[in-house]
Write a protein that holds these residues in place. Structure first.
Motif, short mmCIF file in Angstrom:
data_model
loop_
_atom_site.label_atom_id
_atom_site.label_comp_id
_atom_site.label_asym_id
_atom_site.label_seq_id
_atom_site.Cartn_x
_atom_site.Cartn_y
_atom_site.Cartn_z
N THR A 90 28.78 41.45 46.97
CA THR A 90 29.48 40.21 46.94
C THR A 90 30.85 40.01 48.10
O THR A 90 31.11 38.73 48.40
CB THR A 90 30.13 40.04 45.36
N ILE A 91 31.62 41.03 48.02
CA ILE A 91 32.61 40.75 49.32
C ILE A 91 32.46 41.20 50.57
O ILE A 91 32.70 40.09 51.13
CB ILE A 91 33.64 41.88 48.53
N PHE A 94 42.52 44.94 50.57
CA PHE A 94 41.66 45.48 48.87
C PHE A 94 41.55 46.54 49.56
O PHE A 94 41.34 47.67 47.98
CB PHE A 94 39.40 45.42 49.59
N GLY A 121 36.30 48.14 51.69
CA GLY A 121 36.38 47.86 51.88
C GLY A 121 35.54 47.00 53.24
O GLY A 121 34.02 47.83 53.45
N GLN A 176 27.31 50.61 48.91
CA GLN A 176 27.23 50.56 47.63
C GLN A 176 27.30 49.01 46.65
O GLN A 176 28.15 47.75 47.28
CB GLN A 176 28.41 51.38 46.64
N GLN A 215 32.16 53.44 44.12
CA GLN A 215 33.17 54.33 44.74
C GLN A 215 34.19 54.34 45.50
O GLN A 215 35.13 52.93 44.81
CB GLN A 215 32.55 53.26 46.85
N ARG A 237 27.88 47.61 44.86
CA ARG A 237 28.94 46.67 43.98
C ARG A 237 30.20 46.43 45.16
O ARG A 237 30.80 45.28 44.55
CB ARG A 237 29.93 47.98 43.42
N PHE A 238 29.72 46.28 45.85
CA PHE A 238 30.72 46.08 47.03
C PHE A 238 30.12 45.02 47.37
O PHE A 238 30.82 44.62 48.37
CB PHE A 238 31.80 46.37 47.56
N ILE A 259 31.44 45.15 37.69
CA ILE A 259 30.56 44.82 38.32
C ILE A 259 30.36 43.85 39.63
O ILE A 259 29.87 43.84 40.61
CB ILE A 259 28.92 44.51 37.45
#
Ligand SMILES: Nc1nc2c(ncn2[C@@H]2O[C@H](COP(=O)(O)OP(=O)(O)O)[C@@H](O)[C@H]2O)c(=O)[nH]1
Ligand SMILES: [Mg+2]
Lengths: 643, 209
Positions: free
Chosen positions: B72-73, A484, B42, B67, A409, B69-70, A445
């Protein structure tokens, strides 16, 4: 206080030092601001009895520090100031707390948090005390310590300096004969340091220290210098970052910021015109002076009439030195390549797809996202829009081009303006590939690239606006996570279409330095600093405020300010290597003495990774054993933002 | 400045990308639906203050990128949440299957007593339905949580969903508060201002007036 101390020589002082850890006797002073001194005490009548002391003194809360400390506004000037205790120095005020550290007691010290945190250990794995350097960092102090104490870098953790023990027989031997000492190869650093100490015993005001003989070495042979186990370190780090409430915010007057040079104005110029652009090509269709072209683009962007063409160069689709012929051949070749890759996924049957979940997942996400990308632009508006279809096709082909990265994304945001401009599938794809090369690490990743950038942003901000950086740190925003979105898609969500085209083409030039977008971020934060720090804002309010800046930013002004900031940084006297490496400036080895430069190259934690590799190592996975305090701090501060 | 609410609840929306989290939130906070929405990058949050049994409750609702990928945050934000809306898309089987993973994620990252609720969104798309109502109910029973089918687009039961979750949090909180103020010494023990190093429960972080 000592009995009858006679003379005090200040050798070093740095203020804005927060006491982070202390023995129980000093618990009340935790998290207050003070000044760190190193001074030399000479006892009355005994000129040879000199002793060095490290002392932290709490800033006196009753003193208007703004005024009182002004004459010491420069960090780390090695001053030779003679004074006595009876003199009315502000830091000797009754109400201030002080913490003395005997150099003999220091067994090791650790430098972490981008050189901003310094912790002393006494060898029994009890911390003596820890300090957080709010202005700048502790590089100077560590430089001093290395001269005063005999230290080597721990073999297990380069952030730890081990102090070699006094009175050991090995030292006596060492003193007798250097040659006799069997130094291992990896202890080169120690050797250099020792050599340097001998040859160059910190001349000037420090000369006296070298003669003080109360520091001795323990041979590196046999004894393992690591006195702290990893677990202990780990716990000390995590404790460090535990959000102990900060007290005394109101009198934390920042009183001695290193001076930045005056900020200059860098007015933006007109965009590169078609005429200027055309005149730069020779008869073969080669660009003559690439640097000046890039410079013009950096200064003013590109005029819309030639944008389509110029972007192909900026995004490394066309090599800058290519001829007309080269480009013609390239286009044909790339065109073919593109359609081969497109065919690869277009020919996947439904059955295959069902059995290929990695692929199906990527495809599903692409479809979801293209339908949510810039639909307000006419170009992408409406049902069954063909351009949305193309957007999806390019992204899917990119998935085939780089399957491991896949689709993440944010990518559709990066592609959208390119396709809008090019209106050609093949050209757009290859330009997008070029853009992705520039921002690849944003999509790691493990998000290491994003974490690294947020950390770098914090470093730059503390250099330019320590007050704001400090505020953010104390309000659970030290992770800079509220930026971010800015960084992930290069302000795509903050600017309108016209501005984003201009903004990106300026950034793509790579001028005037690496990571210029981080300086743009610093410029915005600084510009908004008053509002950000209003009403004791915490993470929630700040995130909201930053998210709501979308659509309100003045792009040209941001670029102007960012360039001003770049020039300030470049010309600052106290410019550190950590800042240099972020901006891709040549490293100088931030040291007190030039002669150390060579010797300390391998072991100093201040040196940044070699610049020839454009992407520095992600801060959080330097190797799989070492714990990076930044990483922990990052996770911690994120999680604590809710508490 | 006087506070305009009695309680502040932090809620979190999670679920696969594209199930409609942002739209559900937009429906609840602005009572609108927008087909030109953009994907979430974010995190962001919206505020709405509601009236519940005479108390003013400020809901701070956090929306995250879906997603993998995000994650971890975004998982870092689970820890502060008092209520979590687990959202899937009734026209997307996969998003329903993934609820299990999301629940595991919550168990690993959120406090144990967080209130959860299951939302099957896009329920107006009956003709495209892939997940029956019964399966949604069944899954909710399995996990001992409440379940509602909603539509952000057609504005179906979105209000109801948030009110239900808020009420459950309030009930739980008031019960704990009562217990806490009854022991021998009495007095409020749960204060937002008391620094708590490792809260075992979100209750200790409630903002009380
Ligand atoms: N038909 C229908 N579509 C919806 C509904 N809610 C969201 N959508 C659509 O689903 C897509 C994803 O929505 P979004 O809120 O961005 O999903 P998120 O990724 O979970 O935040 C968008 O295209 C929305 O228009 C709904 O209730 N009904
Ligand atoms: Mg969303």
């Amino acid at each position: 206080m000592e009995t009858e101390p006679d003379e005090y020589h200040d050798c070093f002082m740095q203020d804005g030092v927060l006491l982070k850890q202390a023995p129980s006797s000093h618990m009340t002073a935790l998290n207050t601001i003070g000044t760190l001194y190193i001074y030399e005490v000479t006892r009355s009548g005994e000129s040879c009895n000199k002793k060095l002391l490290l002392e932290w003194k709490q800033n006196d809360i009753t003193v208007d520090s703004d005024v009182q400390y002004q004459e010491w506004a420069v960090v780390n000037t090695v001053q030779k100031r003679i004074r006595t205790l009876s003199e009315n120095m502000p830091e000797h005020h009754n109400r201030s707390k002080s913490l003395k550290i005997n150099f003999d007691e220091i067994k090791s010290f650790k430098v972490c948090n981008k050189n901003r945190q310094l912790t002393f250990y006494d060898g029994t794995s009890e911390r003596i005390c820890g300090f957080l350097f709010q202005h700048g960092n502790c590089e100077h102090l560590v430089g001093m310590l290395k001269t005063i104490l005999k230290v080597g870098v721990s073999r297990r953790d380069k952030q730890i300096y081990v102090v070699y023990d006094s009175n050991s027989p090995e030292f006596q031997e060492l003193n007798r004969s250097f040659a006799a000492l069997n130094l291992k190869n990896e202890d080169n650093s120690f050797w250099h340091m020792f050599k340097h100490f001998k040859e160059n015993p910190y001349e000037g005001s420090l000369g006296a220290f070298a003669k003080v003989t109360n520091f001795v070495y323990r041979s590196v042979e046999g004894s393992d210098p690591d006195i702290l186990s990893r677990d202990e370190l780990y716990s000390s780090i995590t404790e460090l970052d535990d959000g102990v409430p900060h007290s005394g915010g109101e009198y934390e007057v920042i009183n001695a910021l290193p001076q930045l040079p005056r900020r200059k104005e860098f007015p933006r110029c007109n965009p590169l015109t078609e005429e200027q652009w055309r005149s730069q090509f020779n008869s073969l269709g080669q660009l003559e002076d690439v640097d000046s072209i890039k410079n013009l683009i950096f200064r003013g962007g590109v005029s819309p009439t030639i944008r389509k063409e110029v972007w192909k160069f900026l995004l490394d689709y066309f090599p800058w030195d290519s001829t007309d012929l080269d480009r013609q051949q390239l286009i044909n070749k790339k065109n073919e390549e593109y359609y081969v890759m497109k065919l690869q996924w277009k020919s996947i049957s439904q059955k295959q797809e069902d059995n290929f979940s990695d692929y199906a997942q990527r495809k599903c996400q692409v479809i979801k996202d293209v339908n949510r990308t810039d639909r307000t632009l006419e170009f992408y508006a409406g049902d069954n829009n063909i351009n949305i279809q193309t957007l999806g096709d390019i992204l899917m082909t990119y998935v085939m081009y780089n399957f491991d990265l896949g689709y993440v994304q944010g990518m559709s945001d990066l592609l959208s303006p390119i396709l809008w401009l090019m209106q050609d599938e093949n050209d757009s794809f290859w330009c997008f590939v070029g853009f992705m090369e520039k921002v690849m690490s944003n999509f790691d990743i493990d998000q290491a690239g994003m974490k690294e950038q947020l950390t770098q942003l914090r470093v730059l901000l503390s250099f330019i606006d320590p007050v704001l950086a400090n505020y953010l740190e104390k309000h659970d925003c030290g992770n800079m996570f509220f930026c971010f979105r800015w960084l992930l898609v290069w302000f795509k969500r903050e600017l309108n279409q016209d501005d984003i085209l201009r903004f990106w083409e300026v950034l793509w030039t790579g001028y005037p330095c690496h990571n210029f977008h981080l300086l743009v971020s610093v410029a915005i934060l600084e510009h908004e600093s008053e509002a950000l720090m209003e009403n004791d804002n915490g993470f929630t309010e700040i995130l909201k405020y930053i998210n709501e800046l979308s659509g309100k930013l003045n792009m040209e002004l941001m670029l102007n300010k960012a360039e001003g900031i770049y020039n300030q940084i470049k010309e600052a006297d106290h410019l550190t290597d950590s800042v240099r490496s972020i901006l891709g400036l040549p490293l100088i080895g931030t040291k007190n003495r030039g002669s150390e430069e060579q010797s300390s190259q391998q072991e100093s934690p201040f040196e940044s990774p070699d610049l020839s590799t454009p992407r520095t190592e992600p801060c959080c996975s330097v190797d799989n054993v070492r714990i990076s305090p930044d990483e922990i701090a990052f996770e911690k501060s994120i999680s604590s933002s809710f508490l | 400045m006087a506070k305009t609410y009695d309680y502040l609840f932090k809620l979190l929306l999670i679920g696969d990308s594209g199930v409609g989290k942002t739209c559900v939130l937009f429906r609840f906070s602005e009572d609108a639906f927008n087909t030109t929405f953009i994907s979430t990058i974010g995190i962001d949050f919206k505020i709405r203050t509601i009236d519940l049994d005479g108390k003013k409750i400020k809901l701070q609702i956090w929306d995250t990128a879906g997603q993998e990928r995000f994650r971890t945050i975004t998982t870092a934000y689970y820890r502060g949440a008092m209520g979590i809306m687990l959202v899937y898309d009734i026209t997307n089987e996969k998003s329903f299957e993934n609820i299990k993973n999301w629940i595991r994620n919550i168990e690993e990252n959120a406090s144990a007593d967080v209130e959860k609720m299951l939302l099957g969104n896009k329920c107006e798309l009956e003709e495209k339905r892939q997940v029956s109502r019964e399966r949604g109910e069944q899954l909710a029973i399995e996990y001992g949580i409440k379940f509602i089918e909603t539509s952000a687009k057609a504005s179906i039961r979105v209000e109801e969903a948030f009110f239900t979750l808020a009420r459950d949090i309030k009930t739980k909180m008031e019960k704990k508060l009562k217990e806490a103020s009854n022991p021998p010494k009495g007095g409020h023990q749960l204060r937002a201002s008391e620094p708590q190093k490792k809260p075992t429960s979100w209750l200790s972080r409630c903002t009380l007036l």
